[in-house]
Design an enzyme around this catalytic site. Structure first.
Site, PDB file in Angstrom:
ATOM      1  N   TYR A 145       0.865  -1.184   0.000  1.00  0.00           N
ATOM      2  CA  TYR A 145       0.000   0.000   0.000  1.00  0.00           C
ATOM      3  C   TYR A 145       0.893   1.221   0.000  1.00  0.00           C
ATOM      4  O   TYR A 145       1.866   1.301   0.757  1.00  0.00           O
ATOM      5  CB  TYR A 145      -0.895   0.004   1.237  1.00  0.00           C
ATOM      6  CG  TYR A 145      -1.771   1.241   1.363  1.00  0.00           C
ATOM      7  CD1 TYR A 145      -2.842   1.447   0.491  1.00  0.00           C
ATOM      8  CD2 TYR A 145      -1.529   2.199   2.347  1.00  0.00           C
ATOM      9  CE1 TYR A 145      -3.650   2.585   0.600  1.00  0.00           C
ATOM     10  CE2 TYR A 145      -2.330   3.329   2.463  1.00  0.00           C
ATOM     11  CZ  TYR A 145      -3.384   3.514   1.590  1.00  0.00           C
ATOM     12  OH  TYR A 145      -4.178   4.635   1.707  1.00  0.00           O
ATOM     13  N   ASP A 240       9.324   3.004  -0.313  1.00  0.00           N
ATOM     14  CA  ASP A 240       8.264   3.648   0.453  1.00  0.00           C
ATOM     15  C   ASP A 240       8.471   3.251   1.913  1.00  0.00           C
ATOM     16  O   ASP A 240       8.073   2.166   2.339  1.00  0.00           O
ATOM     17  CB  ASP A 240       6.890   3.225  -0.059  1.00  0.00           C
ATOM     18  CG  ASP A 240       5.769   3.914   0.712  1.00  0.00           C
ATOM     19  OD1 ASP A 240       6.065   4.631   1.687  1.00  0.00           O
ATOM     20  OD2 ASP A 240       4.591   3.734   0.340  1.00  0.00           O
ATOM     21  N   LYS A 268       4.182   9.049   8.829  1.00  0.00           N
ATOM     22  CA  LYS A 268       3.969   8.396  10.121  1.00  0.00           C
ATOM     23  C   LYS A 268       4.926   8.879  11.227  1.00  0.00           C
ATOM     24  O   LYS A 268       4.722   9.947  11.770  1.00  0.00           O
ATOM     25  CB  LYS A 268       3.963   6.881   9.936  1.00  0.00           C
ATOM     26  CG  LYS A 268       2.795   6.485   8.975  1.00  0.00           C
ATOM     27  CD  LYS A 268       2.358   5.063   8.971  1.00  0.00           C
ATOM     28  CE  LYS A 268       1.036   4.902   8.229  1.00  0.00           C
ATOM     29  NZ  LYS A 268       1.063   4.198   6.971  1.00  0.00           N
TER      30      LYS A 268
HETATM   31  C1  LIG Z   1       0.455   4.691   5.699  1.00  0.00           C
HETATM   32  C2  LIG Z   1       1.196   4.491   4.444  1.00  0.00           C
HETATM   33  C3  LIG Z   1       1.076   5.366   3.352  1.00  0.00           C
HETATM   34  C4  LIG Z   1       0.074   6.480   3.326  1.00  0.00           C
HETATM   35  O1  LIG Z   1       0.300   7.440   4.293  1.00  0.00           O
HETATM   36  P1  LIG Z   1      -0.907   8.438   4.701  1.00  0.00           P
HETATM   37  O2  LIG Z   1      -0.257   9.387   5.647  1.00  0.00           O
HETATM   38  O3  LIG Z   1      -1.958   7.571   5.313  1.00  0.00           O
HETATM   39  O4  LIG Z   1      -1.373   9.086   3.450  1.00  0.00           O
HETATM   40  C5  LIG Z   1       1.896   5.177   2.269  1.00  0.00           C
HETATM   41  N1  LIG Z   1       2.777   4.158   2.229  1.00  0.00           N
HETATM   42  C6  LIG Z   1       2.915   3.290   3.236  1.00  0.00           C
HETATM   43  C7  LIG Z   1       3.938   2.205   3.150  1.00  0.00           C
HETATM   44  C8  LIG Z   1       2.118   3.412   4.367  1.00  0.00           C
HETATM   45  O5  LIG Z   1       2.228   2.514   5.356  1.00  0.00           O
END
Ligand SMILES: *Cc1c(COP(=O)(O)O)cnc(C)c1O
Length: 430
Positions: A145, A240, A268
């Site tokens: 994701y 990511d 995060k």
């Molecule tokens: C949480 C997450 C996102 C999205 O971040 P948001 O702040 O919710 O938009 C993107 N990539 C990864 C790997 C994530 O865990």
């Protein structure tokens, strides 16, 4: 005695005015039954709902709260910053301080741009990768994701998978067509994608430790293999690390596995519970970003002074005690694994650093196909039994458990006792 009434009342109101009664679909209890608990407050490892029930929290806002809830230094930093003004739309001193702090752990991020969410960071990094390479297609892994940008909402892990929404309507076909999906931990699938689309692929984006289909570490040599293929193809490798940054290792997966991505996305933990994101990497690529270069990307609230201070305080205090959080995670993983195996419950515990998952399956979990062999009905039952015993998990088999620097031995013991009882009840009911 566990009782609830106020959560149910609040949820009825929320449903009337919000789709599904939630601000983000991962908070819904669709996959586990019942309706969500409403949280009133948190302190350290514990949260309390509006009916006064207390829980050891392993959601931690889906990862950001490395130092737990309402940490004194974070709250102080937020208060001090807020008193001076909430946002200026102008340059402020501490943006560079946060970035310098990040760079001290992730030196490959030669320059960074702060944004407001992980989604925004990823979206911007991909635009940059496409501009820099002059190519349109991207590769992502099934079950990874990367936020909810159109081109990435294809086979996108937990939130989507939990709700059984493989293909999201509203995404133009030509956008989805530029996203090539390969299985995680599979190098030959990446090679094949390049053979099929020579000279067309701008980048591969990957969660270097998958966290959004439950936690799945990279197989030996996988990340190195990706690095080699992407270099050979003159395409960019994007890690990511929105979830893994400061969680799998203080320097993220890139430090833990010693593999150099061209670009990295963060979110995060770097906001300590306030909205933030960041992307960065090689200087020769980042220089393409406006106003230095021509790739436009902007934000009214980007580099927000309160979020920046919350992030700084979280990193300052969290990284000092990072090893403790990781050792508590290891302790808990071992304990949970021992309880399950004692009761002959098939369960795989996958974890790296301060995040892990328990998959209810007998098969080793290495990609989305193996993750989805998990018994989600069994998970739902265990989830409900844990909830009423004061353990708060994300309401999905395909999410991580997050550990903080303030989950002490009492919190761990409470969790293990609850898990033992929960499994006992679920097994006896079956
Ligand atoms: C949480 C997450 C996102 C999205 O971040 P948001 O702040 O919710 O938009 C993107 N990539 C990864 C790997 C994530 O865990």
């Amino acid at each position: 005695m566990y009782t609830r009434s106020r959560s149910d009342v609040l949820f009825a109101t929320a449903r009337d005015c919000m789709p599904g009664g939630v601000s983000s679909p991962v908070r819904a209890y669709k996959a586990v039954g019942g309706s969500p608990v409403f949280i009133e407050q948190g302190a350290g490892a514990w949260i309390q709902d509006v009916d006064g029930n207390r829980y050891v929290d392993y959601v931690l806002s889906y990862g950001p709260l490395l130092v737990g809830h309402a940490h004194q230094e974070v709250v102080d930093a937020i208060q001090v910053a807020a008193r001076k003004g909430t946002s200026f739309g102008a340059c402020t001193e501490h943006e560079s301080n946060l970035i310098r702090k990040i760079q001290s752990f992730m030196p490959l991020m030669e320059r960074l741009r702060l944004v407001n969410s992980g989604t925004e960071a990823v979206m911007s990094a991909l635009r940059l990768a496409r501009a820099f390479t002059g190519r349109d297609k991207i590769i992502k892994c099934a079950g990874n994701y990367h936020g909810h940008a159109d081109c990435l909402l294809v086979e996108a892990g937990s939130g989507v998978a939990t709700l059984g929404l493989p293909n999201c309507p509203g995404i133009p076909k030509h956008v989805a067509e530029d996203t090539l999906v390969v299985p995680f931990n599979n190098l030959s699938a990446v090679e094949q994608a390049f053979e099929k689309h020579p000279g067309e692929i701008a980048a591969m984006i990957v969660e270097p430790v998958a966290g959004n289909m439950g936690v799945i570490p990279p197989a030996d040599g996988y990340l190195n293999g990706l690095r080699q293929i992407l270099t050979d193809q003159n395409a960019l490798l994007i890690f990511d690390e929105v979830m893994t940054g400061f969680r799998v290792h203080p320097g993220g997966a890139q430090a833990l596995y010693d593999v150099a991505p061209d670009l990295t996305t963060l979110g995060k933990v770097i906001g300590g519970g306030l909205p933030i994101g960041a992307y960065g990497g090689r200087d020769d690529i980042m220089t393409w970003i406006a106003p230095e270069g021509s790739v436009y990307q902007a934000g009214t609230l980007s580099g927000n002074p309160i979020a920046v201070q919350a992030g700084l305080a979280t990193l300052n205090s969290g990284l000092n005690e990072w090893d403790y959080a990781a050792s508590q995670a290891a302790l808990l993983m071992n304990g949970l694994g021992a309880i399950a195996s004692d009761k002959s419950v098939p369960m795989q515990v996958n974890g790296v650093g301060t995040m892990f998952s328990c998959f209810f399956t007998g098969a080793p979990v290495m990609d989305w196909d193996t993750a989805s062999t998990s018994n989600v009905v069994f998970f739902a039952k265990v989830f409900r039994q844990l909830l009423i015993r004061g353990v708060h998990l994300a309401p999905s088999q395909y999410e991580a458990w997050f550990m903080s620097t303030v989950h002490d031995s009492e919190a761990i013991k409470h969790t293990l006792d609850a898990f033992d009882e929960a499994l006992e009840v679920v097994l006896n009911d079956d």
